[in-house]
Design a protein around this motif. Sequence first.
Motif, short mmCIF file in Angstrom:
data_model
loop_
_atom_site.label_atom_id
_atom_site.label_comp_id
_atom_site.label_asym_id
_atom_site.label_seq_id
_atom_site.Cartn_x
_atom_site.Cartn_y
_atom_site.Cartn_z
N UNK A 26 4.39 17.26 -48.58
CA UNK A 26 4.75 18.17 -47.36
C UNK A 26 5.30 17.40 -46.22
N UNK A 27 6.41 18.17 -45.70
CA UNK A 27 6.93 17.77 -44.49
C UNK A 27 6.42 18.30 -43.37
N UNK A 28 5.38 19.45 -43.57
CA UNK A 28 4.62 19.74 -42.53
C UNK A 28 3.18 19.23 -42.50
N UNK A 86 -3.33 16.79 -43.45
CA UNK A 86 -4.27 15.88 -42.70
C UNK A 86 -5.42 15.38 -42.96
N UNK A 87 -6.12 16.22 -44.05
CA UNK A 87 -7.33 16.25 -44.78
C UNK A 87 -7.15 15.32 -46.04
N UNK A 88 -6.15 14.74 -46.31
CA UNK A 88 -5.86 14.15 -47.67
C UNK A 88 -6.91 12.72 -47.54
N UNK A 89 -7.11 12.33 -48.92
CA UNK A 89 -7.87 11.01 -48.79
C UNK A 89 -7.17 9.90 -48.33
N UNK A 90 -5.88 9.90 -48.84
CA UNK A 90 -4.79 8.79 -48.48
C UNK A 90 -3.55 9.62 -48.36
N UNK A 91 -2.62 8.84 -47.58
CA UNK A 91 -1.54 9.17 -46.98
C UNK A 91 -0.74 8.13 -47.34
#
Length: 618
Positions: A571-573, A578-583
């Motif tokens: 996601x570019x947005x 924001x709620x992902x376990x890991x970025x």
Amino acid sequence: MMWGSGGHGGGGMGGGLGGGRNSWRLRELAQNERFEWNIIRRALQSLVPYWPHAIATTVLLVLTSGATVIPASLTQRIIDDGIGKGNFHTILWLTTLLIGVSLVNGLLGVLQTWLGNIIAQNVMADYRLAIFRHIQAQTIRFFTTRQAGDLVSRVMNDVTAIQNVITTTLMGLVNNLLLIAFTTALMFSMNWRLSILALLVVPGFVLPTQRVGRARQRLQGRIQETLASMTVHLSEVFGVSGALLVRIFQRERAEETRFADTNQSLRDLQVRQTVIGRWLFMWLGMFSNIGPALLWGYGGWLVIHHRTSIGAIVAFTTLLSRLYGPLSQLAQLHVSVLSSIALFRRIFALLDIAPEVVDGPIALPSKDNAARIALSDVTYAYPLATEDGIRRNVLSGVSLTIESGQTVALVGPSGAGKSTLINLMLRFFDPDSGVVEIDGVDARSLQLSSLRSQMGLVPQDPFFFHDTVHQNLLYAKPDATESEIEDACKAAQIHETILRLPDGYHTVVGERGYRLSGGERQRLAIARVMLQGPRVVLLDEATSALDTLVERQIQSALAVLLEGRTAIVIAHRLSTILAADKIVVLNRGRVVATGDHESLLRTSPLYRQLYEAQFSEP
């Protein structure tokens, strides 16, 4: 001579060069001939599954050829034994027999045509299926380097031309050879002197065919290429995307001119091919008249001196049409054979393209729990991604572990390699080095069907067939019930929208789904993945076309979709991940940072830059 008179090394060198050029040409000709024989042999192999029909057709051809020359013998007997001796009874039963032979010959011809077309249609169906299956086995990269219209032309135009090759060229070749053999044998049994005289003009039928055949072969290849180009153009201009582009930039007149040019080129090529054939036919027709003239001259002298009968001369004249006709057709068939080689060369060139991704032997077991994905030192470069002649890596030494049930977001600037990672997980292509593992198994060892059945992809620009909403959803799960379909659409916040369509779930969405808005297409794509029920969900800009209100509504739907599943989100947005376990932050094909949103804001300048670029604006 000039080189040799010098008496120095130059003479030897000149002779050596000349000999080298000649030997090279001979080798080239030999290689071309072997190549063409390989094509012919390979084309004939397609008849093997239908050998019973082929044998039956050959038997009918033998019977038909034998029956074709019988009327000449009967004609001689009618003239000599019936008319010459005034025996009406002989005339009556011989003419009756002549009519019977003609009737049987006609019936045999109908049966022969029927069997020949059965073989041709089966071979065409086999080639169409083989080409379709072979194209289906290719990677996505294959389709990015070829035009869809050209592939359609290979399946339709090229394969359709095979019918004429089998029913006209191949069967005509066998039939004419048999006719020539039967006719020649009967002629020599009647009068060997007249037979030799009749055969004196045979070289005139054979000599011009080679050059004409080569010319028509080249033209046939260009005609097929032009047909493919025309098909490509039509498929692009008549598609929804192409039609929109043409109208946006007012290019209707330019596209009409482009089509007219291609159409004129096709017309000119076909006219040239026909004219070349007519010159050959004129030559053959001239020699077809020389033979009978010689026969009447010499035969008349023999009759006057009582060395043969009038019936024999008439029979010989009848047989000449049976001899020169097949010889003329055989010469034309030689031209057709050479043209057919160009046709099969195009077909085999496509079938000989080896798939880049090979199906593995291991079936990935279907489980209720989510899958674990691990990438170890993965490197990949697209063949066309070059810089100064050197392939540029899209991914370089990427190592990443996605635990079962974990949601991992991939962020980074355009071209960082995010979509390439997803393509590797789906085995749309394999890494140049490194390993992609699914549940601890190298993805290259997995069966493609078992791997992809457990992975659901929501692409940035979802595709839909020109069919109903209902049928497009069933594409993910053909045995889905109405209740399952509606539940998936409700979860994707698209059910109410579908009910407002003219025919509800049975509304045709149009080519590529253009009757739906961008947000509706993406929600329908999410519903399709929900219906599939995969262990791994891949979201490639799945909410990019949604407005803020719809995006908020669909976040809950995505939460339902991702619950209990492994998820990889692009996601570019950044608000969507924001709620992902890991970025995971990617840049120029490398992992440059990993963590959650808050930690990355503090530790990753690139992530902070991407975040501020979106949220610092008023």
